[in-house]
Design a protein around this motif. Structure first.
Motif, PDB file in Angstrom:
ATOM      1  N   ASP A 186      44.266  57.528  40.096  1.00 40.29           N
ATOM      2  CA  ASP A 186      43.238  57.653  40.080  1.00 40.29           C
ATOM      3  C   ASP A 186      43.262  56.153  38.675  1.00 40.29           C
ATOM      4  OD1 ASP A 186      42.702  59.829  39.555  1.00 40.29           O
ATOM      5  OD2 ASP A 186      43.848  60.343  37.558  1.00 40.29           O
ATOM      6  N   GLN A 187      44.710  55.338  39.070  1.00 43.08           N
ATOM      7  CA  GLN A 187      44.391  53.775  38.149  1.00 43.08           C
ATOM      8  C   GLN A 187      43.807  53.060  39.284  1.00 43.08           C
ATOM      9  OE1 GLN A 187      46.636  56.156  37.475  1.00 43.08           O
ATOM     10  NE2 GLN A 187      46.430  56.081  36.141  1.00 43.08           N
ATOM     11  N   ILE A 188      44.279  53.152  40.485  1.00 42.58           N
ATOM     12  CA  ILE A 188      43.442  52.304  41.694  1.00 42.58           C
ATOM     13  C   ILE A 188      42.500  52.446  42.050  1.00 42.58           C
ATOM     14  CG2 ILE A 188      43.864  51.918  44.320  1.00 42.58           C
ATOM     15  CD1 ILE A 188      46.965  52.552  44.194  1.00 42.58           C
ATOM     16  N   GLU A 189      41.778  53.806  41.498  1.00 43.73           N
ATOM     17  CA  GLU A 189      40.564  53.967  42.026  1.00 43.73           C
ATOM     18  C   GLU A 189      40.572  53.382  41.341  1.00 43.73           C
ATOM     19  OE1 GLU A 189      40.125  57.929  42.508  1.00 43.73           O
ATOM     20  OE2 GLU A 189      40.484  57.964  44.598  1.00 43.73           O
ATOM     21  N   GLU A 190      40.108  53.688  39.644  1.00 41.67           N
ATOM     22  CA  GLU A 190      39.716  52.708  38.916  1.00 41.67           C
ATOM     23  C   GLU A 190      39.608  51.552  38.819  1.00 41.67           C
ATOM     24  OE1 GLU A 190      38.685  52.739  33.832  1.00 41.67           O
ATOM     25  OE2 GLU A 190      40.499  53.583  34.373  1.00 41.67           O
ATOM     26  N   ALA A 191      40.637  50.592  39.133  1.00 49.02           N
ATOM     27  CA  ALA A 191      40.242  48.759  39.635  1.00 49.02           C
ATOM     28  C   ALA A 191      39.834  49.048  40.436  1.00 49.02           C
ATOM     29  CB  ALA A 191      42.356  48.902  39.718  1.00 49.02           C
ATOM     30  N   GLU A 192      39.604  49.679  41.546  1.00 49.13           N
ATOM     31  CA  GLU A 192      38.721  49.248  42.396  1.00 49.13           C
ATOM     32  C   GLU A 192      36.883  48.983  42.172  1.00 49.13           C
ATOM     33  OE1 GLU A 192      37.630  50.251  46.856  1.00 49.13           O
ATOM     34  OE2 GLU A 192      39.701  51.274  45.885  1.00 49.13           O
ATOM     35  N   ARG A 193      36.899  50.283  41.381  1.00 48.46           N
ATOM     36  CA  ARG A 193      35.713  50.005  40.577  1.00 48.46           C
ATOM     37  C   ARG A 193      35.352  49.161  39.798  1.00 48.46           C
ATOM     38  NH1 ARG A 193      36.846  55.724  39.386  1.00 48.46           N
ATOM     39  NH2 ARG A 193      37.216  55.270  37.556  1.00 48.46           N
ATOM     40  N   TRP A 194      35.956  48.682  38.906  1.00 47.58           N
ATOM     41  CA  TRP A 194      36.268  47.324  37.641  1.00 47.58           C
ATOM     42  C   TRP A 194      35.909  46.503  39.437  1.00 47.58           C
ATOM     43  CZ3 TRP A 194      34.438  47.359  33.791  1.00 47.58           C
ATOM     44  CH2 TRP A 194      34.209  48.386  32.989  1.00 47.58           C
ATOM     45  N   PHE A 195      37.012  45.743  40.091  1.00 49.11           N
ATOM     46  CA  PHE A 195      37.124  45.096  40.819  1.00 49.11           C
ATOM     47  C   PHE A 195      35.131  44.811  41.755  1.00 49.11           C
ATOM     48  CE2 PHE A 195      41.616  44.472  41.939  1.00 49.11           C
ATOM     49  CZ  PHE A 195      42.159  43.803  40.959  1.00 49.11           C
ATOM     50  N   ARG A 196      35.062  45.418  41.902  1.00 51.89           N
ATOM     51  CA  ARG A 196      33.438  46.051  42.395  1.00 51.89           C
ATOM     52  C   ARG A 196      32.542  45.295  42.285  1.00 51.89           C
ATOM     53  NH1 ARG A 196      32.149  48.161  47.139  1.00 51.89           N
ATOM     54  NH2 ARG A 196      33.912  49.183  48.381  1.00 51.89           N
ATOM     55  N   VAL A 197      32.764  45.818  40.292  1.00 52.75           N
ATOM     56  CA  VAL A 197      32.012  45.479  39.708  1.00 52.75           C
ATOM     57  C   VAL A 197      31.293  43.410  39.359  1.00 52.75           C
ATOM     58  CG1 VAL A 197      31.392  45.138  37.048  1.00 52.75           C
ATOM     59  CG2 VAL A 197      31.855  47.098  37.704  1.00 52.75           C
ATOM     60  N   ILE A 198      32.694  43.035  39.294  1.00 51.34           N
ATOM     61  CA  ILE A 198      32.067  41.364  39.073  1.00 51.34           C
ATOM     62  C   ILE A 198      32.104  40.725  41.242  1.00 51.34           C
ATOM     63  CG2 ILE A 198      32.989  41.126  37.098  1.00 51.34           C
ATOM     64  CD1 ILE A 198      35.141  39.977  38.092  1.00 51.34           C
ATOM     65  N   ALA A 199      32.907  41.649  41.954  1.00 49.49           N
ATOM     66  CA  ALA A 199      32.748  41.161  43.267  1.00 49.49           C
ATOM     67  C   ALA A 199      31.560  41.268  43.689  1.00 49.49           C
ATOM     68  CB  ALA A 199      34.122  42.187  44.089  1.00 49.49           C
ATOM     69  N   GLU A 200      30.789  42.015  43.505  1.00 49.83           N
ATOM     70  CA  GLU A 200      29.035  41.819  44.280  1.00 49.83           C
ATOM     71  C   GLU A 200      28.712  41.677  43.450  1.00 49.83           C
ATOM     72  OE1 GLU A 200      28.721  47.266  43.615  1.00 49.83           O
ATOM     73  OE2 GLU A 200      29.568  47.355  45.457  1.00 49.83           O
ATOM     74  N   ARG A 201      29.023  40.892  42.440  1.00 52.18           N
ATOM     75  CA  ARG A 201      27.653  40.174  41.810  1.00 52.18           C
ATOM     76  C   ARG A 201      27.758  38.647  41.967  1.00 52.18           C
ATOM     77  NH1 ARG A 201      27.716  44.054  38.293  1.00 52.18           N
ATOM     78  NH2 ARG A 201      25.724  44.282  36.670  1.00 52.18           N
ATOM     79  N   GLY A 202      29.280  38.776  42.880  1.00 50.36           N
ATOM     80  CA  GLY A 202      29.743  37.161  43.140  1.00 50.36           C
ATOM     81  C   GLY A 202      31.178  36.421  42.346  1.00 50.36           C
ATOM     82  N   ASP A 203      31.579  37.573  42.477  1.00 51.94           N
ATOM     83  CA  ASP A 203      32.937  36.700  42.019  1.00 51.94           C
ATOM     84  C   ASP A 203      34.465  36.365  43.218  1.00 51.94           C
ATOM     85  OD1 ASP A 203      35.856  37.030  40.617  1.00 51.94           O
ATOM     86  OD2 ASP A 203      35.122  36.004  38.826  1.00 51.94           O
ATOM     87  N   PRO A 204      34.530  35.266  43.968  1.00 48.61           N
ATOM     88  CA  PRO A 204      35.524  35.154  44.659  1.00 48.61           C
ATOM     89  C   PRO A 204      37.122  35.812  44.351  1.00 48.61           C
ATOM     90  CG  PRO A 204      35.007  33.252  43.794  1.00 48.61           C
ATOM     91  CD  PRO A 204      34.469  33.890  43.250  1.00 48.61           C
TER      92      PRO A 204
END
Length: 704
Positions: free
Chosen positions: A595-613
């Motif tokens: 569950d934590q890995i899936e939540e972590a991935e969701r948070w990474f996507r929040v800023i990765a999809e906006r352009g955070d390398p």
């Protein structure tokens, strides 16, 4: 205290004489308990509460009734302008157990602006427990939040009333959205009040209608549960403006003109000399009949005549001399123009001749705001004309806005021209803006000169930026002194930066103290710093709580200020947003549960999809852990492209904020992509990315 509540429909003649003629019986709202719990929870610390909602949703009454229930014996000093509140703070007046009433909060950032520094001092409790209680329409909140640019973060705070929109944005960013999970703990909070009554509220309204016949009338006349708006005569107002075929078309055109002028940024009151040409434009599309000489007086008289009781579409405004200086239009109608009346209003807002009429007839003092409204709807030529005309009349706001207009487009030389005009007139935020442009133009001596001049004027934003510059060149003692000065003035960015530096040198006690103060003021970076300290101490539960609060605050900031994050500003300019979200995601990964890995991935996507390398690179690693090499390649490329764009735009600020290590972190992301391409047999692609990385690298040698 006189409440600025909408006039209500009149009482029937045979109504109970004990009922108030102006104030209907209160209908308890569904959020009353939460609002009152927050107020009760902050009677010892004070805080800021803002109620957001549509016009005539019942915001003022709802908040007033909550205050009357929870703090009935608190003082309520008369504060009509922001400058009056600034004076109370500056003079150190004891405001313990006081409610400062800020109805229609946007008005306190207009002519005599309340500064963000004053609000922060009060929220931190430095003048005793004070409750700042405010209301604002949803459209006004959006307007204040959506004009940000990445360069705007350089101003931070400080400065006089000429930059009210910057102070407003700093205050709005302090506010956490109410949530039952942790909202009571927030020192600055905002609630949303729905304009529609829910089932339970309707049931309460029906019970109260037995006492107050106006509520019975509103229940019968309301559509979609909009009982409160119906009590305020919204249907009659809208009918008078758009649906009354027996009404005066010229009077309706004047109402339309007032709404259009407001939508185009003209502040109230609106002079008849501005209403007339816009009304004529509207009428010219409806009829070719010539207008009689006295048409405007007749139309204005009809438009401001009472519809029912004291409800009017237009209200005249009198200057101190008693002479009429303009008109105010009902905010119910202004809001309606964003909904069902868009077909009537939007075409006029988009017409070039509407803007030409405004620019010709508006007073110079109105042109700066008109320019900002023009810029917001893509009328760049008209925006520049408005600002330039206002600047020619010595309007410092216009000079400042012209500076940011060019700075946010990367035209830093043009930005310096306008910032310098305002800076030479002692506008400290313009000095900070000028320094920002000079940094991007690689003129460090001039940058520092202007920052020091702004520091002399006690600008917290200048202190923060000068502190960054001093730390970057190794002058840590003076850099820390700058942060401390700004932090003592209530600057949240300075608290976060100071806390970070103290933590770096091992002074964890004071670091925690400053980060907690910054966290109280809603700064995501301070929350991330605090979470890191707690994590290192072994307090995992509290660390995770602060990471979540910081990440949720950062997400709110991104959602409500999208232009600030286009293009992605990067960790050196995003006020702690990306570091906070990355910190939460990394902590979740270390928990290692699915569950934590899936939540972590969701948070990474929040800023990765906006352009955070960095987040994109982290997602590549997550996919590598699953053996998903296609996902690895997708995110590794995305990370490299984002890193290159970030360094191209922001290398100077990266070096100032994070030094060579911060730049090299992004170079390494590009080199990792090159290595991956080489492993896949794409030697030419790998060489291309090694070359790109070499252009930005701060190391003497490169990866093979």
């Amino acid at each position: 205290m006189a409440l600025s509540i909408h006039a209500a429909i009149p009482l029937p003649r045979d109504a109970d004489s004990t009922l108030s003629g102006s104030l209907p019986e209160y209908i308890p709202r569904g959020i009353d308990a939460d609002i009152r719990a927050w107020i009760k929870g902050h009677t010892k610390t004070g805080g800021l509460i803002v109620l957001v909602g549509d016009a005539a949703a019942g915001k003022t009454r709802c908040l007033y009734e909550a205050l009357r229930a929870e703090v009935p014996d608190w003082r309520m000093p008369e504060v009509e302008t922001g400058s009056q509140l600034n004076a109370l703070v500056h003079e150190g007046v004891d405001l313990s157990r006081s409610v400062v009433w800020l109805d229609e909060l946007q008005n306190f950032f207009a002519d005599e602006v309340v500064t963000a520094a004053s609000v922060r001092q009060l929220v931190l409790g430095r003048h005793g427990p004070v409750l700042l209680a405010a209301t604002i329409r949803a459209q006004e909140l959006d307007r204040l939040l959506l004009v940000a640019s990445p360069a705007d973060s350089a101003v931070s705070s400080g400065g006089p009333e000429t930059i009210g929109h910057h102070h407003a944005r700093q205050v709005m960013k302090m506010l956490a959205r109410w949530s039952p999970r942790g909202g009571v703990a927030e020192r600055a909070i905002r609630f949303h009040l729905d304009s529609r009554l829910g089932a339970d509220e309707l049931a309460r309204a029906r019970a109260i209608s037995e006492i107050d016949p106006r509520i019975e009338i509103a229940l019968h006349g309301a559509e979609d549960g909009r009982v409160i708006a119906t009590l305020a005569g919204a249907p009659e107002l809208i009918d008078r403006w758009t649906l009354d075929t027996a009404g005066d078309p010229r009077g309706q055109a004047v109402i339309t003109a007032a709404v259009v002028a407001r939508r185009c940024g003209h502040p109230e009151p609106i002079p008849s000399s501005v209403l007339e040409p816009i009304a004529v434009l509207h009428l010219s599309g409806c009829s070719e009949a010539p207008l009689p000489a006295d048409w405007l007086l007749t139309a204005l008289a009809w438009a401001e005549s009472p519809i029912t009781g004291r409800i009017r579409a237009l209200r005249r405004s009198a200057a101190g001399s008693g002479e009429v200086d303009g008109f105010r239009v009902s905010d119910v109608l202004l809001q309606h123009s964003y909904g069902l009346a868009r077909g009537l209003v939007d075409p006029l807002v988009l017409r070039d001749d509407t803007w030409a009429a405004l620019l010709e007839h508006a007073e110079p003092s109105a042109l700066s705001d008109i320019g900002s409204a023009a810029d917001a709807v893509g009328k760049v030529e008209q925006a520049l004309r408005a600002w330039q005309s206002a600047a020619a009349a010595n309007d410092l706001r216009a000079m400042f806005r012209l500076g940011w207009f060019y700075a946010k487009r990367g035209e830093y030389r043009n930005g310096t021209v306008w910032f310098q005009q305002a800076a030479e007139r002692q506008l400290s935020p313009a000095m900070v803006g000028l320094a920002f442009c000079l940094r991007e133009l690689d003129e460090p001596a001039q940058e520092e000169r202007w920052l020091r001049r702004a520091v002399e004027l006690n600008s917290p934003g200048a202190m923060v930026n000068l502190g960054l510059t001093l730390f970057a060149r190794g002058d840590t003692a003076e850099g820390e002194a700058m942060y401390r000065r700004a932090a003592d003035l209530g600057e949240a960015v300075a608290m976060a930066n100071l806390g970070y530096r103290l933590r770096e040198r091992g002074d964890l006690g004071e670091a925690e103290e400053w980060n907690r103060r910054g966290a109280v003021l809603g700064h995501p970076g301070a929350m991330e710093n605090l979470a890191s300290i707690l994590w290192e101490r072994g307090d995992v539960a509290q660390a995770l709580e602060w990471y979540r609060r910081g990440a949720e605050r950062a997400l709110t900031f991104m959602e409500e200020s999208p232009t600030f994050f286009r293009p992605w500003p990067g960790e050196s300019r995003d006020q702690g947003v990306s570091d906070t979200i990355l910190g939460l995601a990394q902590m979740l990964l270390e928990q290692a549960g699915m569950d934590q890995i899936e939540e972590a991935e969701r948070w990474f996507r929040v800023i990765a999809e906006r352009g955070d390398p960095r987040a994109a690179a982290a997602l590549a690693n997550v996919h590598a852990g699953r053996g998903d090499m296609d996902g690895v390649r997708i995110w590794r490329r995305a990370a490299a492209e984002a890193a290159e764009g970030h360094l191209t735009r922001n290398r100077a600020s990266m070096l100032t904020s994070y030094g060579e290590a911060g730049v090299q972190r992004h170079v390494d992301i590009m080199l990792d992509h090159a290595a991956g391409l080489a492993d896949d047999g794409d030697s030419s692609g790998a060489e291309e990315w090694r070359t790109k990385a070499a252009r930005h690298s701060v190391r003497s040698s490169q990866h093979p």
